[in-house]
Design a protein around this motif. Structure first.
Motif, PDB file in Angstrom:
ATOM      1  N   ASN A 173     -30.695   0.157   0.296  1.00  0.00           N
ATOM      2  CA  ASN A 173     -29.640  -0.121  -0.675  1.00  0.00           C
ATOM      3  C   ASN A 173     -28.680  -1.153  -0.087  1.00  0.00           C
ATOM      4  OD1 ASN A 173     -27.798  -0.035  -2.748  1.00  0.00           O
ATOM      5  ND2 ASN A 173     -26.996   2.005  -2.239  1.00  0.00           N
ATOM      6  N   ALA A 177     -25.219  -1.120   1.932  1.00  0.00           N
ATOM      7  CA  ALA A 177     -25.405  -0.982   3.376  1.00  0.00           C
ATOM      8  C   ALA A 177     -25.424  -2.328   4.107  1.00  0.00           C
ATOM      9  CB  ALA A 177     -26.674  -0.196   3.681  1.00  0.00           C
ATOM     10  N   ASP A 201     -36.885   3.018  -4.897  1.00  0.00           N
ATOM     11  CA  ASP A 201     -35.843   3.973  -4.504  1.00  0.00           C
ATOM     12  C   ASP A 201     -35.802   5.063  -5.573  1.00  0.00           C
ATOM     13  OD1 ASP A 201     -33.236   5.263  -4.086  1.00  0.00           O
ATOM     14  OD2 ASP A 201     -32.728   3.538  -2.831  1.00  0.00           O
ATOM     15  N   ARG A 203     -33.437   6.555  -6.529  1.00  0.00           N
ATOM     16  CA  ARG A 203     -32.180   6.435  -7.273  1.00  0.00           C
ATOM     17  C   ARG A 203     -32.039   5.016  -7.781  1.00  0.00           C
ATOM     18  NH1 ARG A 203     -27.290   7.282  -4.399  1.00  0.00           N
ATOM     19  NH2 ARG A 203     -28.176   6.046  -2.718  1.00  0.00           N
ATOM     20  N   GLY A 220     -40.462  10.398  -0.348  1.00  0.00           N
ATOM     21  CA  GLY A 220     -41.559  10.634   0.596  1.00  0.00           C
ATOM     22  C   GLY A 220     -42.914  10.132   0.135  1.00  0.00           C
ATOM     23  N   ASP A 222     -43.962   6.923  -0.441  1.00  0.00           N
ATOM     24  CA  ASP A 222     -44.134   5.474  -0.282  1.00  0.00           C
ATOM     25  C   ASP A 222     -45.534   5.076   0.173  1.00  0.00           C
ATOM     26  OD1 ASP A 222     -41.038   4.423  -0.323  1.00  0.00           O
ATOM     27  OD2 ASP A 222     -41.228   6.406   0.570  1.00  0.00           O
ATOM     28  N   MET A 295     -33.708   3.002   5.637  1.00  0.00           N
ATOM     29  CA  MET A 295     -33.849   4.427   5.896  1.00  0.00           C
ATOM     30  C   MET A 295     -34.718   5.177   4.894  1.00  0.00           C
ATOM     31  SD  MET A 295     -32.567   4.653   8.702  1.00  0.00           S
ATOM     32  CE  MET A 295     -32.576   2.952   9.213  1.00  0.00           C
ATOM     33  N   ARG A 592     -25.796   6.556   2.272  1.00  0.00           N
ATOM     34  CA  ARG A 592     -24.500   5.916   2.455  1.00  0.00           C
ATOM     35  C   ARG A 592     -23.766   5.584   1.163  1.00  0.00           C
ATOM     36  NH1 ARG A 592     -27.816   5.823   6.226  1.00  0.00           N
ATOM     37  NH2 ARG A 592     -26.992   5.804   8.339  1.00  0.00           N
ATOM     38  N   GLN A 596     -17.648   3.521   3.278  1.00  0.00           N
ATOM     39  CA  GLN A 596     -17.467   4.329   4.487  1.00  0.00           C
ATOM     40  C   GLN A 596     -18.507   3.983   5.524  1.00  0.00           C
ATOM     41  OE1 GLN A 596     -14.972   6.000   5.369  1.00  0.00           O
ATOM     42  NE2 GLN A 596     -13.947   6.103   3.377  1.00  0.00           N
ATOM     43  N   HIS A 598     -20.534   5.668   8.516  1.00  0.00           N
ATOM     44  CA  HIS A 598     -21.007   6.859   9.232  1.00  0.00           C
ATOM     45  C   HIS A 598     -20.041   8.029   9.202  1.00  0.00           C
ATOM     46  CE1 HIS A 598     -23.973   4.189  11.609  1.00  0.00           C
ATOM     47  NE2 HIS A 598     -24.343   4.428  10.385  1.00  0.00           N
ATOM     48  N   LYS A 694     -34.047  12.167   4.700  1.00  0.00           N
ATOM     49  CA  LYS A 694     -34.084  11.797   3.290  1.00  0.00           C
ATOM     50  C   LYS A 694     -34.695  12.880   2.409  1.00  0.00           C
ATOM     51  CE  LYS A 694     -32.188   7.635   3.302  1.00  0.00           C
ATOM     52  NZ  LYS A 694     -31.020   7.923   4.167  1.00  0.00           N
TER      53      LYS A 694
HETATM   54  N1  LIG Z   1     -21.398   1.146   3.844  1.00  0.00           N
HETATM   55  C1  LIG Z   1     -22.192   1.428   4.883  1.00  0.00           C
HETATM   56  N2  LIG Z   1     -23.122   0.540   5.285  1.00  0.00           N
HETATM   57  C2  LIG Z   1     -23.924   0.850   6.320  1.00  0.00           C
HETATM   58  C3  LIG Z   1     -23.787   2.069   7.048  1.00  0.00           C
HETATM   59  C4  LIG Z   1     -22.761   2.961   6.639  1.00  0.00           C
HETATM   60  O1  LIG Z   1     -22.546   4.030   7.227  1.00  0.00           O
HETATM   61  N3  LIG Z   1     -21.990   2.597   5.549  1.00  0.00           N
HETATM   62  N4  LIG Z   1     -24.623   2.363   8.071  1.00  0.00           N
HETATM   63  C5  LIG Z   1     -25.536   1.351   8.605  1.00  0.00           C
HETATM   64  C6  LIG Z   1     -26.731   2.012   9.163  1.00  0.00           C
HETATM   65  S1  LIG Z   1     -26.668   2.605  10.759  1.00  0.00           S
HETATM   66  C7  LIG Z   1     -27.913   2.064   8.500  1.00  0.00           C
HETATM   67  S2  LIG Z   1     -29.258   2.779   9.247  1.00  0.00           S
HETATM   68  C8  LIG Z   1     -28.091   1.408   7.212  1.00  0.00           C
HETATM   69  C9  LIG Z   1     -28.888   2.248   6.216  1.00  0.00           C
HETATM   70  O2  LIG Z   1     -29.044   1.544   5.042  1.00  0.00           O
HETATM   71  P1  LIG Z   1     -29.911   2.081   3.834  1.00  0.00           P
HETATM   72  O3  LIG Z   1     -31.166   2.666   4.324  1.00  0.00           O
HETATM   73  O4  LIG Z   1     -30.004   0.998   2.833  1.00  0.00           O
HETATM   74  O5  LIG Z   1     -28.970   3.247   3.248  1.00  0.00           O
HETATM   75  P2  LIG Z   1     -29.214   4.778   2.845  1.00  0.00           P
HETATM   76  O6  LIG Z   1     -28.189   5.069   1.823  1.00  0.00           O
HETATM   77  O7  LIG Z   1     -29.254   5.634   4.039  1.00  0.00           O
HETATM   78  O8  LIG Z   1     -30.669   4.875   2.199  1.00  0.00           O
HETATM   79  C10 LIG Z   1     -31.202   3.910   1.343  1.00  0.00           C
HETATM   80  C11 LIG Z   1     -31.879   4.471   0.134  1.00  0.00           C
HETATM   81  O9  LIG Z   1     -33.066   5.192   0.440  1.00  0.00           O
HETATM   82  C12 LIG Z   1     -33.363   5.931  -0.728  1.00  0.00           C
HETATM   83  N5  LIG Z   1     -34.439   6.897  -0.464  1.00  0.00           N
HETATM   84  C13 LIG Z   1     -34.355   8.207  -0.164  1.00  0.00           C
HETATM   85  N6  LIG Z   1     -35.591   8.725   0.006  1.00  0.00           N
HETATM   86  C14 LIG Z   1     -36.490   7.735  -0.214  1.00  0.00           C
HETATM   87  C15 LIG Z   1     -37.923   7.650  -0.175  1.00  0.00           C
HETATM   88  O10 LIG Z   1     -38.632   8.610   0.125  1.00  0.00           O
HETATM   89  N7  LIG Z   1     -38.478   6.441  -0.454  1.00  0.00           N
HETATM   90  C16 LIG Z   1     -37.733   5.350  -0.793  1.00  0.00           C
HETATM   91  N8  LIG Z   1     -38.380   4.233  -1.077  1.00  0.00           N
HETATM   92  N9  LIG Z   1     -36.385   5.403  -0.845  1.00  0.00           N
HETATM   93  C17 LIG Z   1     -35.768   6.573  -0.534  1.00  0.00           C
HETATM   94  C18 LIG Z   1     -32.019   6.544  -1.057  1.00  0.00           C
HETATM   95  O11 LIG Z   1     -31.954   6.922  -2.432  1.00  0.00           O
HETATM   96  C19 LIG Z   1     -31.054   5.432  -0.685  1.00  0.00           C
HETATM   97  O12 LIG Z   1     -30.544   4.753  -1.810  1.00  0.00           O
HETATM   98  O13 LIG Z   1     -26.829   1.117   6.648  1.00  0.00           O
HETATM   99  C20 LIG Z   1     -25.975   0.391   7.520  1.00  0.00           C
HETATM  100  N10 LIG Z   1     -24.877  -0.049   6.702  1.00  0.00           N
END
Ligand SMILES: Nc1nc2c(c(=O)[nH]1)N[C@H]1C(S)=C(S)[C@@H](COP(=O)(O)OP(=O)(O)OC[C@H]3O[C@@H](n4cnc5c(=O)[nH]c(N)nc54)[C@H](O)[C@@H]3O)O[C@H]1N2
Ligand SMILES: Nc1nc2c(c(=O)[nH]1)N[C@H]1C(S)=C(S)[C@@H](COP(=O)(O)OP(=O)(O)OC[C@H]3O[C@@H](n4cnc5c(=O)[nH]c(N)nc54)[C@H](O)[C@@H]3O)O[C@H]1N2
Ligand code: SF4
Ligand SMILES: [Mo]
Length: 892
Positions: A173, A177, A201, A203, A220, A222, A295, A592, A596, A598, A694
């Motif tokens: 997302n 993120a 996703d 969502r 899960g 994918d 993630m 996330r 915010q 973490h 997740k």
């Molecule tokens: N604002 C903000 N930004 C950040 C961070 C933060 O804390 N806040 N943290 C940073 C860090 S360390 C990280 S690792 C990144 C993470 O960044 P992202 O991975 O983009 O963020 P998440 O919200 O953890 O997860 C992304 C999406 O995965 C979807 N998802 C859940 N399960 C599955 C599945 O089985 N398959 C698929 N295809 N999708 C699924 C969720 O619905 C979610 O929308 O963000 C970074 N950026």
């Protein structure tokens, strides 16, 4: 006299360059670095507010020590803190061997910090027991790259964003993120409407605002999706057979698995349309495709396999090592990449070398001047916490991570730390949820107070310069490790002072660069001087390389594997570890929110960032809400086999039915009942050892509160500091923070509060100051309201019982900061004055404080394009992070 220094944002892995203007003592202003190739001056809502996190009330200033977890901390000098912990480490090592101690570090350390932690544990203590929070984050991606390419090398670069014909954004997302990268994707789509964008996703996130195709697959699933896509490509003869033949290995071995995964079968497993799978496959193969993931793929018990199933698509279509395409894992933390480079994971050595390769071990041992480095893998994050619980690891040093909030099954993590003989924590803030479980605390200098390097998602290394003096007597993390190492050596009867004789961060960097000579990440040509002269550089950067010489990896299609070919990995579909059942029928996912970071030790202190989402809310589909009798904004109890969370519902069609979403950010200190990881299990991926954040099986039901209330506070006048919130042990306290400068806390409890408890709360809030107060109470209906006024202005409100939404207008009144005047009699009474309506609604644009209701009004009045809406409300003209949400309102 002011000067400007270069820095990098300390939040996400995008790695935006920042310029800080300083007078030598304070940061006077912060702006995006126009010269930095990553962001060209832009910053997102979090980055823009970063300077507000450096001198908060809870900045940690002096070492602290206590002998038991029950005792209070006492401030001590550095010598005492270092000698005490080194002695304890030494005793345990001598009695139980080096594997009885461990370090648990972080992708937010600078490369220099990371390097010395790794060197001390692997080279000198003699154990591989150093792991990092990147285990919870990137380890599946590392495994994916290593299995496919023989090395952990993300082959792409940001410039590919404009050159691609299709994006596959899988389980990520970036709108939230990686906002600045997302801005770049948005711009690319605008410039080239033919660019195809696929999002997978469960969502419908803001990232879907630029998607042509959204596959809302079941969590899960994918692997079957990617396999079916490959099957379609095979069937349609869209594969690059030359590439497969010349540069890869393992294609035939996986054919059986691919051909048995028909689009129809995958559609069934994933819960999506067959036609959409076919469409995605055709778009991927017929265009230059760049895939981004995070993630949603990594944090899964099949995380590594999801990674390889995706990389298989790139190999099969020959889309690696070429412009505009390739597998591009986005790193989460600012220096997740740097950590991978120094080998700061329990199953790596330094500088991309392998601990089970005797030649590699010898190279590293020789470089460090030691006899050998250990050949046995160390404990990974969840294994380490189990070992602490079992007592086989007795001492742990936790640096720059907050595992009591971020580890799966958080209660077990608490039990593990309680069991340890020694817990050392180095953090820049105190208290945190984790410092509560420590015996020794080392104050670390924070962002802007230290010098070093970080590596972003596209392998780009930036030099951060120090802008302001160190807070209190805090020290840089690398310096703390260095001092500790010398001390520990003494206790063990060894002289390690030569090996840890660094005077500056630059000394450490130079040593690190030297060790990379001859491996794929070779940066032997880099130094701070080079980075300062030519700006941030991507690796590799060998001696003699010219600046900006290497953009992409594997352009010659020669890989780091033994046979120099890229490897297809034959994977099977493995469903989630804890399937839903009759007792726990709902799937929970976590992740996330936009504003915010973490565990909120930094972003939680910035009022602006509390406006977009101020509480840990549970996203739930209307069908599920109806089935379980849950109303919008009403409290829900979410139970898993491990624990319970209570959170208000946010009913939304943007999530699949059968799935609920909780943000990961809130811990016990910020929301007593809102810690998502109380629900998550410790199941891990067998290859990467990454936990399944997740998905967990849960049940949901309305939460019957005896009372439900809200505290509103004007930030500068009255405050329940984080410490006080933690001390506020009765009731369920959801969250602190919100409408700037007004802070609000949501309270709910299964027991009615006693008068003495109200009194304690009042005292905490007043902190000896005197205010004019108004009260309204109705015991029979459980109503207990109080307002605090300072010079006629509202500074705090407690609103317990009755309709909570009625208190919302008071927030606005507080925000305006005007004399309440003739409104005084209406403040606490049921019903309130007639014109109490909130005209803003939920804040969408944090930069310019524009609310949903204002945007809706503008749309109704004729602002029917983004540009018009921007012009008339100013929303979206700051960092731009809210543009996807504005588009969503427009399309409604
Ligand atoms: N604002 C903000 N930004 C950040 C961070 C933060 O804390 N806040 N943290 C940073 C860090 S360390 C990280 S690792 C990144 C993470 O960044 P992202 O991975 O983009 O963020 P998440 O919200 O953890 O997860 C992304 C999406 O995965 C979807 N998802 C859940 N399960 C599955 C599945 O089985 N398959 C698929 N295809 N999708 C699924 C969720 O619905 C979610 O929308 O963000 C970074 N950026
Ligand atoms: N349920 C659920 N849990 C998750 C995730 C999820 O998606 N869902 N995501 C996981 C992921 S991807 C990640 S990366 C982790 C992140 O989880 P954590 O690493 O635990 O989160 P942070 O809040 O970033 O912790 C960083 C800590 O370092 C401190 N700190 C800040 N600057 C410095 C410094 O310069 N030196 C030192 N020594 N300390 C400093 C901060 O105050 C804070 O306490 O969470 C994981 N946990
Ligand atoms: S996108 Fe935002 S959080 Fe990420 S590095 Fe850039 S400014 Fe920081
Ligand atoms: Mo992460």
């Amino acid at each position: 006299m002011t000067r400007t220094v270069n820095s990098v944002c300390s939040y996400c892995g995008t790695g935006c360059g920042i310029r800080l203007e300083t007078d030598g003592q304070r940061i006077i202003s912060l702006s995006g670095n126009e010269q930095h190739p990553t962001n060209q001056g832009k910053l997102c809502s979090k980055g823009r507010e970063l300077h507000h996190t450096v001198r908060t009330k809870d900045r940690f200033l002096r070492p602290q020590l206590r002998t038991s977890l029950q005792a209070p901390f006492a401030p001590v000098d550095w010598d005492t803190a270092l000698h005490h912990s080194a002695q304890k480490f030494a005793d345990i090592i001598q009695q139980h061997g080096p594997d009885a101690v461990a370090f648990y570090v972080s992708g937010q350390l600078l490369t220099e910090d990371y390097y010395v932690f790794n060197k001390l544990m692997k080279g000198f203590i003699g154990s591989n027991n150093i792991d990092t929070n990147s285990r919870l984050c990137m380890s599946s991606a590392v495994m994916g790259y290593k299995r496919a390419f023989g090395a952990d090398g993300p082959p792409t670069c940001y410039d590919d964003i404009e050159k691609a014909g299709c994006y596959l954004i899988a389980g990520a997302n970036p709108a939230y993120a990686h906002p600045i990268l997302f801005r770049r994707m948005e711009a690319a789509k605008e410039a080239n409407p033919d660019l195809k964008i696929i999002v997978t996703d469960p969502r419908r996130t803001d990232t879907c605002s630029i998607a042509d195709l959204h596959l809302a697959l079941k969590p899960g699933t994918d692997v079957p999706l990617f396999q079916a896509m490959l099957n379609v490509m095979l069937w349609e003869d869209l594969l690059d057979n030359n590439y497969i033949e010349q540069h890869t290995q393992g294609f035939d071995a996986m054919l059986e698995n691919i051909q048995s995964m028909t689009p129809r079968k995958a559609a069934d497993i994933c819960g999506i349309d067959t036609a959409d799978i076919v469409k995605a496959a055709l778009w991927f193969a017929e265009n230059k495709t760049l895939s981004f993931w995070t993630m949603g793929l990594n944090q899964s018990t099949s995380g590594s396999d999801k990674n390889n199933a995706l990389i298989n698509l790139h190999l099969a279509t020959g889309q690696v090592g070429k412009e505009g395409c390739g597998p591009f894992s986005l790193t989460g933390q600012p220096n997740a990449m740097g950590g991978r480079e120094v080998g700061g994971l329990a199953n790596m050595l330094a500088a991309h070398r392998d601990y089970h390769n005797p030649e590699h071990r010898k190279e590293v041992a020789d470089y460090w001047g030691v006899d050998d480095v250990p050949c046995k893998p160390g404990l990974t994050a969840t294994e380490l916490f189990s070992a602490l619980e079992e007592g086989t690891v007795k001492a742990v040093w936790i640096a720059c991570t907050n595992p009591i909030v971020s580890m799966p099954d958080a209660k077990r993590a608490e039990a593990a730390l309680k069991k340890a003989e020694l817990v050392v924590v180095s953090d820049a803030y105190h208290p945190t949820d984790t410092t509560k479980f420590a015996h020794v605390l080392f104050p670390a200098s924070g962002w802007a107070e230290k010098e070093g390097t970080i590596t972003n998602t596209e392998r780009r290394i930036t030099h951060l310069q120090q802008a302001i003096p160190k807070a209190g007597v805090s020290k840089d993390d690398w310096k703390i490790v260095t001092d500790f190492a010398v001390c520990l050596g003494e206790k063990l009867g060894k002289d390690w002072s030569q090996a840890f004789a660094y005077k500056t961060a630059g000394d450490v960097f130079d040593e690190h660069c030297g060790l990379t000579k001859g491996v794929d990440i070779d940066i032997s040509g880099l130094s701070y001087a080079v980075l300062d002269e030519y700006g941030a550089q991507q690796w590799p950067f060998k001696k003699g390389d010219k600046p900006n010489q290497v953009k992409r990896l594997y352009t010659d299609h020669v890989y780091e594997t033994a046979d120099k070919k890229a490897h297809f990995v034959d994977v099977d579909y493995i469903p989630v570890a804890e399937p839903t059942d009759d007792e726990y029928p709902i799937s929970l996912t976590t992740g996330r929110i936009r504003d915010q970071w973490h565990t909120m030790t930094k972003s939680g202190a910035v009022p602006q960032l509390m406006q977009h989402v101020s509480m840990p809310t549970l996203q739930i589909h209307p069908d599920d809400a109806a089935e379980y009798g849950i109303e919008d904004e009403a409290l829900v109890a979410i139970d898993s086999r491990r624990g319970r969370v209570i959170a208000p519902a946010q009913i939304s069609k943007d999530i699949r039915s059968g799935l609920v979403f909780l943000p990961m950010h809130w811990g016990k200190m910020t929301a007593q009942a809102g810690r998502a990881n109380d629900l998550i299990q410790t199941a891990i991926d067998p290859h990467s050892k990454e936990p399944e954040f997740k998905h967990a099986a849960v049940k949901i039901q309305p939460f019957k509160a005896a009372w439900h209330g809200m505290m509103l506070m004007a930030g500068d006048k009255v405050k329940l500091g984080r410490e006080m919130i933690a001390g506020y042990s009765y009731g369920v306290l959801f969250c602190a923070g919100t409408d700037h400068p007004v802070t609000s806390i949501d309270l709910a409890c299964t027991k009615t509060l006693k008068d003495t408890q109200y009194k304690r709360l009042d005292q905490m809030l007043e902190q000896g100051q005197s205010f004019e107060t108004l009260t309204y109470s109705d015991r029979k209906h459980g109503i207990n309201r109080k307002a605090w006024l300072d010079d006629g202005r509202l500074v705090a409100v407690r609103w317990v019982g009755g309709d909570i939404s009625e208190a919302k207008w008071l927030r606005k009144l507080m925000l305006e900061g005007r004399d309440v005047g003739e409104l005084r009699p209406y403040l606490l009474a049921p019903g309130g004055p007639v014109d109490k309506q909130d005209t803003k609604g939920k804040i969408i644009c944090a930069c310019n404080n524009v609310g949903e209701l204002e945007l809706q009004a503008a749309i109704e009045a004729g602002s029917n394009t983004i540009e018009k809406l921007k012009g008339c409300t100013m929303a979206g003209t700051g960092c731009g992070s809210c543009v996807p949400e504005m588009k969503r309102l427009l399309s409604k």
